[in-house]
Design a protein around this motif. Structure first.
Motif, short mmCIF file in Angstrom:
data_model
loop_
_atom_site.label_atom_id
_atom_site.label_comp_id
_atom_site.label_asym_id
_atom_site.label_seq_id
_atom_site.Cartn_x
_atom_site.Cartn_y
_atom_site.Cartn_z
N ASP A 130 36.25 46.93 -30.60
CA ASP A 130 37.31 46.30 -31.39
C ASP A 130 36.79 45.62 -32.64
N ASP A 131 35.64 44.95 -32.52
CA ASP A 131 35.06 44.22 -33.64
C ASP A 131 33.55 44.41 -33.65
N PHE A 132 32.96 44.28 -34.84
CA PHE A 132 31.51 44.38 -34.99
C PHE A 132 30.96 43.10 -35.60
N LEU A 133 29.86 42.62 -35.04
CA LEU A 133 29.07 41.54 -35.65
C LEU A 133 27.79 42.17 -36.16
N LEU A 134 27.57 42.10 -37.45
CA LEU A 134 26.49 42.84 -38.10
C LEU A 134 25.33 41.91 -38.46
N VAL A 135 24.14 42.35 -38.10
CA VAL A 135 22.92 41.60 -38.42
C VAL A 135 22.25 42.30 -39.60
N PHE A 136 22.27 41.66 -40.76
CA PHE A 136 21.65 42.23 -41.95
C PHE A 136 20.23 41.72 -42.15
N ARG A 137 19.91 40.56 -41.58
CA ARG A 137 18.59 40.00 -41.78
C ARG A 137 17.99 39.59 -40.45
N TYR A 138 16.71 39.80 -40.32
CA TYR A 138 16.00 39.59 -39.07
C TYR A 138 14.97 38.50 -39.30
N PRO A 139 14.31 38.06 -38.27
CA PRO A 139 13.38 36.94 -38.46
C PRO A 139 12.26 37.18 -39.47
N THR A 140 11.93 38.44 -39.76
CA THR A 140 10.87 38.69 -40.74
C THR A 140 11.37 39.32 -42.03
N ARG A 198 41.46 43.88 -16.85
CA ARG A 198 42.82 44.29 -16.46
C ARG A 198 43.17 43.77 -15.07
N GLU A 199 42.20 43.76 -14.16
CA GLU A 199 42.46 43.24 -12.82
C GLU A 199 42.80 41.76 -12.89
N ALA A 200 42.22 41.04 -13.85
CA ALA A 200 42.49 39.61 -14.01
C ALA A 200 43.72 39.35 -14.87
N GLY A 201 44.38 40.39 -15.33
CA GLY A 201 45.56 40.23 -16.16
C GLY A 201 45.25 39.85 -17.59
N ARG A 202 44.03 40.16 -18.05
CA ARG A 202 43.64 39.86 -19.42
C ARG A 202 43.59 41.13 -20.27
N THR A 203 43.83 40.98 -21.54
CA THR A 203 43.71 42.09 -22.47
C THR A 203 42.25 42.23 -22.88
N PRO A 204 41.60 43.36 -22.60
CA PRO A 204 40.17 43.48 -22.93
C PRO A 204 39.93 43.52 -24.43
N HIS A 205 38.77 43.03 -24.83
CA HIS A 205 38.38 43.03 -26.24
C HIS A 205 36.87 43.15 -26.30
N VAL A 206 36.37 44.16 -26.98
CA VAL A 206 34.93 44.43 -27.04
C VAL A 206 34.42 44.12 -28.45
N THR A 207 33.42 43.24 -28.52
CA THR A 207 32.74 42.91 -29.77
C THR A 207 31.30 43.40 -29.67
N SER A 208 30.91 44.25 -30.59
CA SER A 208 29.56 44.83 -30.55
C SER A 208 28.69 44.22 -31.65
N ILE A 209 27.52 43.72 -31.25
CA ILE A 209 26.52 43.28 -32.22
C ILE A 209 25.67 44.50 -32.59
N ARG A 210 25.51 44.74 -33.89
CA ARG A 210 24.72 45.87 -34.38
C ARG A 210 23.84 45.45 -35.54
N PHE A 211 22.59 45.91 -35.54
CA PHE A 211 21.76 45.80 -36.73
C PHE A 211 22.32 46.74 -37.79
N CYS A 212 22.35 46.30 -39.04
CA CYS A 212 23.05 47.08 -40.07
C CYS A 212 22.28 47.06 -41.38
N TRP A 213 22.18 48.26 -42.01
CA TRP A 213 21.57 48.33 -43.34
C TRP A 213 22.10 49.54 -44.09
N PRO A 214 23.07 49.33 -44.99
CA PRO A 214 23.55 50.42 -45.83
C PRO A 214 22.77 50.50 -47.14
N SER A 215 22.62 51.71 -47.66
CA SER A 215 21.92 51.89 -48.93
C SER A 215 22.27 53.27 -49.48
#
Length: 337
Positions: free
Chosen positions: A299-309, A211-228
């Motif tokens: 504002d947005d989510f980036l979901l990680v469904f698969r991990y290196p193993t 806001r101090e820079a005159g920009r509209t903030p936007h938060v993107t959260s990376i989350r590990f995800c597993w629904p079942s």
């Protein structure tokens, strides 16, 4: 609110050709199922991550029609910023204006030594790279002179298809990095494993700077995800691999908000399910997402469904299907707080 998919698989998942083909198939599924993005990430020296996220994004763009394509994140201090601007502008043209660039400074010195970039220059290179990318995409010709980079009367060809250039989102965990994201970025990207309370405090710092820079903030959260629908099955499919990833990232130094935890083997699945993972039945997953939107303003989510193993490719596709069919609609149907 949008939901994207982030790919973290690396060499330990299986033969590289097979793993890369599975990433492309998962990207196609994300496109078909209504996810908003299919993004890549990197470390330059790691069995857990591939080190060429932009080329992989080109392959994803060629196999999809509507999802955003790009990185979350590329370690921008490791790139020549004009070349990175050119490559991502070409990705934007190829994809029909779908490119999305998330960048970060990284947190592992070995990423820097692998490509011969001085670790102690990372903050300066990150700051200057962000400014150069913006100029390269918005000015017909530009010059730049900083502490590290100097360019005179250069032009990026082709220019991005998107008006104003490719969206530029900055990952950060430190106070200085959060202020930089507010000053220079179109948004801030969290790390995958910070707690809700940690994210809330960082989001406040970032938003004030934006806001101090005159920009509209936007938060993107990376989350590990597993629904079942079956919690025991979810723990069997997801628990060991996700917990192994959390412990690896703790050892890397990427998790710093676990009071009292001094070694990776002290980390439990219960702790991460409580306010870090999106895990459980579709309604439990939707409730967790609502907590992050209501209490942090994500504002947005980036979901990680698969991990290196793992989990397996087939299990990941099923989890993505379930998320799209039941979790996303449940979140959309919830009343706005």
């Amino acid at each position: 609110m949008g939901f994207g998919v982030l790919f973290t698989q690396g060499l330990v998942t299986g033969p590289p050709h097979q793993t890369l083909q599975e990433i492309l198939a998962q990207a196609e599924a994300a496109d078909r199922l209504g996810f908003d993005a299919a993004l890549t990430t990197e470390h330059k020296y790691s069995d857990e991550y591939f080190g060429s996220p932009v080329p992989l994004s080109f392959a994803i763009a060629a196999r999809t029609q509507r999802v955003r394509v790009g990185t979350a994140i590329a370690i921008s201090p490791l790139y020549n910023p004009v070349e990175l601007a050119q490559d991502v502008a070409t990705l934007d043209q190829l994809s029909g204006g779908r490119a999305w660039l998330g960048v970060g400074a990284g947190y592992l010195p070995v990423d820097y030594t692998t490509v011969g970039v001085p670790w102690e220059e990372r903050a300066t290179r990150f700051d200057e790279s962000a400014r150069i990318l913006r100029s390269a995409w918005t000015e017909e010709r530009f010059s730049f002179r900083g502490e590290v980079y100097a360019f005179d009367d250069v032009s990026v060809i082709p220019r991005p298809l998107q008006d104003g250039g490719v969206p530029l989102h900055l990952a950060a965990w430190s106070p200085g990095g959060l202020r930089r994201a507010g000053r220079l970025g179109d948004g801030w990207i969290t790390n995958a494993l910070m707690s809700l309370d940690t994210m809330r405090g960082m989001a406040d710092t970032y938003r004030a700077a934006a806001r101090e820079a005159g920009r509209t903030p936007h938060v993107t959260s990376i989350r590990f995800c597993w629904p079942s629908h079956d919690r025991e099955r979810a723990e069997a499919e997801f628990g060991a691999t996700a917990l192994a990833m959390a412990r690896t990232l703790f050892d890397y130094g990427a998790i710093t908000d676990l009071p009292g935890v001094t070694s990776a083997d002290q980390i439990t699945l219960a702790e991460f399910v409580r306010d870090r993972f999106v895990f459980g039945t579709p309604e439990e997953c939707a409730q967790t997402i609502r907590r992050f939107t209501d209490e942090v303003g994500v504002d947005d989510f980036l979901l990680v469904f698969r991990y290196p193993t793992g989990p397996s490719h087939e299990s990941v596709l099923a989890a993505m299907e379930l998320f799209a069919a039941e979790v996303a609609p449940a979140v959309a149907a919830a009343p706005v707080a």
